[in-house]
Design an enzyme around this catalytic site. Structure first.
Site, PDB file in Angstrom:
ATOM      1  N   THR A  70       0.887  -1.367  -0.064  1.00 12.40           N
ATOM      2  CA  THR A  70       0.063  -0.080  -0.056  1.00 12.40           C
ATOM      3  C   THR A  70       0.901   1.362  -0.026  1.00 12.40           C
ATOM      4  O   THR A  70       0.674   2.072  -0.853  1.00 12.40           O
ATOM      5  CB  THR A  70      -0.862   0.019   1.308  1.00 12.40           C
ATOM      6  OG1 THR A  70      -1.529  -1.298   1.372  1.00 12.40           O
ATOM      7  CG2 THR A  70      -1.851   0.986   1.191  1.00 12.40           C
ATOM      8  N   LYS A  98       4.437   3.818  18.075  1.00  5.22           N
ATOM      9  CA  LYS A  98       4.540   5.189  17.747  1.00  5.22           C
ATOM     10  C   LYS A  98       4.892   5.953  18.818  1.00  5.22           C
ATOM     11  O   LYS A  98       5.632   7.135  18.887  1.00  5.22           O
ATOM     12  CB  LYS A  98       3.371   5.689  16.945  1.00  5.22           C
ATOM     13  CG  LYS A  98       3.015   4.823  15.742  1.00  5.22           C
ATOM     14  CD  LYS A  98       1.536   4.844  15.339  1.00  5.22           C
ATOM     15  CE  LYS A  98       1.263   4.482  13.906  1.00  5.22           C
ATOM     16  NZ  LYS A  98      -0.209   4.028  13.635  1.00  5.22           N
ATOM     17  N   GLY A 103     -11.697  -2.791   5.792  1.00  2.00           N
ATOM     18  CA  GLY A 103     -10.475  -2.783   5.548  1.00  2.00           C
ATOM     19  C   GLY A 103      -9.533  -1.867   6.729  1.00  2.00           C
ATOM     20  O   GLY A 103      -8.305  -1.697   6.208  1.00  2.00           O
ATOM     21  N   GLU A 134       9.494  10.040   9.158  1.00  2.00           N
ATOM     22  CA  GLU A 134       8.199  10.934   9.401  1.00  2.00           C
ATOM     23  C   GLU A 134       6.921   9.925   9.236  1.00  2.00           C
ATOM     24  O   GLU A 134       5.839  10.173  10.020  1.00  2.00           O
ATOM     25  CB  GLU A 134       8.226  12.077   8.441  1.00  2.00           C
ATOM     26  CG  GLU A 134       6.784  12.838   8.298  1.00  2.00           C
ATOM     27  CD  GLU A 134       7.076  13.782   9.881  1.00  2.00           C
ATOM     28  OE1 GLU A 134       6.112  13.211  10.677  1.00  2.00           O
ATOM     29  OE2 GLU A 134       7.733  14.705   9.736  1.00  2.00           O
TER      30      GLU A 134
END
Lengths: 439, 439
Positions: free
Chosen positions: A15, A207, A189, A131
């Site tokens: 993706t 994160k 999804g 990033e």
């Protein structure tokens, strides 16, 4: 002299890889106008190069062999987008040793092996752009490292997992239970077949590890993050929260308190007046409070091919600008940054934090229950701000909801243990930490 | 070799000057740890150096003569914080010609004279930092130039004047009229004695000029910005808007439509579901939509000594890092950026935009009025989405509120002119542009 061509190799044509490739191809003119640099997509490596990705790729750039681009002397920047620890880590380390700059969206890898990777990069004088590893298209890494560089960071509160935010939003808006909201997320999804990483707070914790390291100049310490997922939250809790003026959000929190760094991910009740309580669906937002700038917030899509690709390409451009300057003088050097600057630091255990709390006790509908429970809370210095008790079920149990003032987590854990042993309490107590002003 | 000391001179020791000085002094250790560079405040120039600014300044750095620091060969970066056009412009140009980098918060100067200043800077190979000129502590300039560098910007919608946002918020929350809200803003120091720049949209237009130039690579063209302030908005309009599901905000809008760049500042009805409608009080927020990243928003304080100082120091650090690298090789060079890259562009006149509209007609309470007004709207292809008409005043006039579907501004202007000439219409029609999905 300006070298105005920078060559890119992408490992991983999924993706985000597809989004990044699309952006490099479609917006290359725009980026060249803005930077004066030609960013050229030279190779894409993936095990499956037959699959139609819905994008037109120039001939001859697809390969099934990652080594082909890691070892290509003409490639300046290797973009790792396969995710996971192996073989991503080896690819990245090899690229670094080949003096290539690296851009990655791999939060799991950075959170758990990042110290080693950054050390190797420093040794080899190359940059690591990451990033895209936190909050997708929101340039939160740049904001923390550069935009707020003059600030001591007071606190960071992030909604940084779109899947769990989608589930909680759906439970809130449509009064459905967790399992149904999860199923819908999977159907759309937004959640994977095995949703563990998202719903158990693991992805958020990866994160948060990165945000915490940048905010406080500490190493990446994923193992120190307290994690609690959203699976225990019921639509009843969401309704009680609403009645009390709160939304329930999965927050990733890092802040300094008494010289210790807190790192924790857990469902949190956020007052309706707070802007971050309005961040719904798959959107992400990171609230950052600095000692100079005060309250700030950054909002956008935390995932998806093009939003994440936007962050990947921003990193590519930043590194490209630096290479461009270095080429002038044929020199390379390390860049100081705010990744790690503390030599001493203390990480707070979850038992040592203070917070306000929401309790949902499963109390038998008998006289004296409230008095017993509130008595125990009082013994542990936990002071009550509000109580909701309603509904009657003859002989059954009813939810008794208590909102507290600031209390110590250690006291809360002890009090709950004692309360759960009462014969008038029929089930384990659920508690949710509460943000907001004491009121 | 690393030159690790960068010397700063500040011109203007007012609110932002004091915040900047405080930050440079108080957080210098933090910044050094993060960057490896010592940023030293060498001089501060102000006409009044006797006044107590509530901050301890090392001896010997205050001067009443700006030239002293503009001509000081040891000063690397001149920070202009006096505001206004004269003498700020001359100070900046002189500093540039002396090969000094410049950091400024002066939006009025950049919006109106920026092309000349940037040209001079390019000629002399120095940087101009202007993060603090838009939205105070929010690093929106960096976000547009770097964080979203890979994106074609679809649209920017900003609440970038804290004073007018405070006034509109107060009118909304407390149902007071404009004049009273303005008085309260003045009492609290949020509005100046002469509030024209803030309430007439001039300050927002200055900032929008800068955002538009960065977003679309066009020159700074303040004169092309359409400006409309908030003075005509009544609490009645705010109430009607609320009834229709909207908040009224002073938005600064720049977007591309049919190849033309729109630049406009006006009161705007924003749907309650939009996050930016929740940005209240003196806070600022900038919504940016990119073709890759999608919807993003950046929120924080748009003014104040420390928030704005945070942005000024971020610019100082960015420039310092660049100087630090240049010193290694004793070379200077220009930096490509996305300030101007379009050679051809078209600016849209306000008459050429399309929008939805809110009308408040002052209709005499007589039969047939709605039919006459809606007839004229229909003649101009303005199609009605909702109508509110209530209250009766025998012989007097009542507000008739109409919300439209998408219409052309040119048609709206013509229709309003015709309607205002009707004998059944007693006062000038007020209209407000409406954002949101067609519904």
């Amino acid at each position: 002299m300006n070298r105005s061509v920078i060559s890119i190799g992408i490992i991983g044509f999924g993706t985000v890889g597809t989004g990044t490739a699309r952006l490099l191809l479609q917006n290359s003119n725009l980026i060249k106008k803005r930077t004066g640099i030609d960013f050229v997509l030279k190779k894409i490596a993936d095990l499956d190069i037959k699959k139609d990705r819905g994008i037109k790729i120039p001939e001859g750039i697809l390969t099934t062999d990652a080594a082909e681009l890691i070892n290509d002397p003409d490639i300046d920047i290797v973009v790792e987008l396969i995710g996971g620890i192996h073989p991503a880590k080896d690819f990245i380390l090899q690229a670094i040793r080949n003096k290539k700059h690296v851009v990655t969206a791999n939060k799991a890898l950075l959170a758990t092996k990042g110290n080693e990777i950054f050390e190797e990069a420093d040794k080899n004088g190359v940059e690591i752009g990451f990033e895209a590893s936190v909050a997708g298209g929101i340039p939160i890494i740049k904001v923390l490292r550069e935009g707020l560089v003059a600030n001591n960071i007071i606190a960071v509160y992030g909604i940084i997992n779109g899947t769990s935010n989608y589930i909680l939003t759906k439970m809130t808006d449509e009064k459905v239970e967790f399992a149904d909201a999860l199923k819908e997320a999977q159907r759309l999804g937004y959640a994977e077949a095995d949703p563990t990483f998202d719903i158990e707070g693991i992805d958020s914790a990866h994160k948060l590890t990165i945000l915490s390291s940048l905010s406080y100049g500490i190493p990446l310490m994923y193992d120190e993050v307290y994690k609690e997922g959203i699976t225990k939250i019921t639509s009843q809790d969401i309704e009680f929260a609403s009645e009390l003026g709160y939304k329930i959000k999965l927050l990733a929190i890092t802040k300094l308190s008494d010289g210790g760094v807190e790192m924790r991910v857990h469902p949190t009740m956020v007052p309706n007046e707070y802007l971050i309580s309005k961040v719904d669906g798959v959107f992400n937002a990171v609230y950052v409070e600095g000692d100079a700038v005060g309250a700030t917030m950054y909002y956008g899509r935390g995932a998806g091919d093009m939003p994440t690709g936007s962050a990947v390409v921003a990193d590519i451009v930043d590194i490209g600008k630096k290479i461009d300057k270095r080429q002038e003088t044929e020199g390379r050097r390390q860049t100081a940054d705010n990744r790690q600057h503390r030599t001493e630091f203390k990480i707070k255990k979850i038992e040592d934090i203070e917070s306000m709390y929401y309790f949902r006790f499963s109390a038998l509908d008998q006289p004296g229950v409230l008095s017993k429970i509130s008595g125990i809370l009082g013994n542990y210095n936990i002071s009550i701000a509000s109580v909701i008790q309603k509904g009657r079920r003859i002989g059954g149990s009813v939810p008794l909801v208590v909102l507290t003032h600031m209390a110590k987590e250690r006291d809360v854990l002890n009090a709950v243990k004692e309360i759960d042993n009462l014969t008038v309490v029929s089930d384990k107590t659920l508690f949710i930490r509460v943000e907001g002003k004491e009121g």
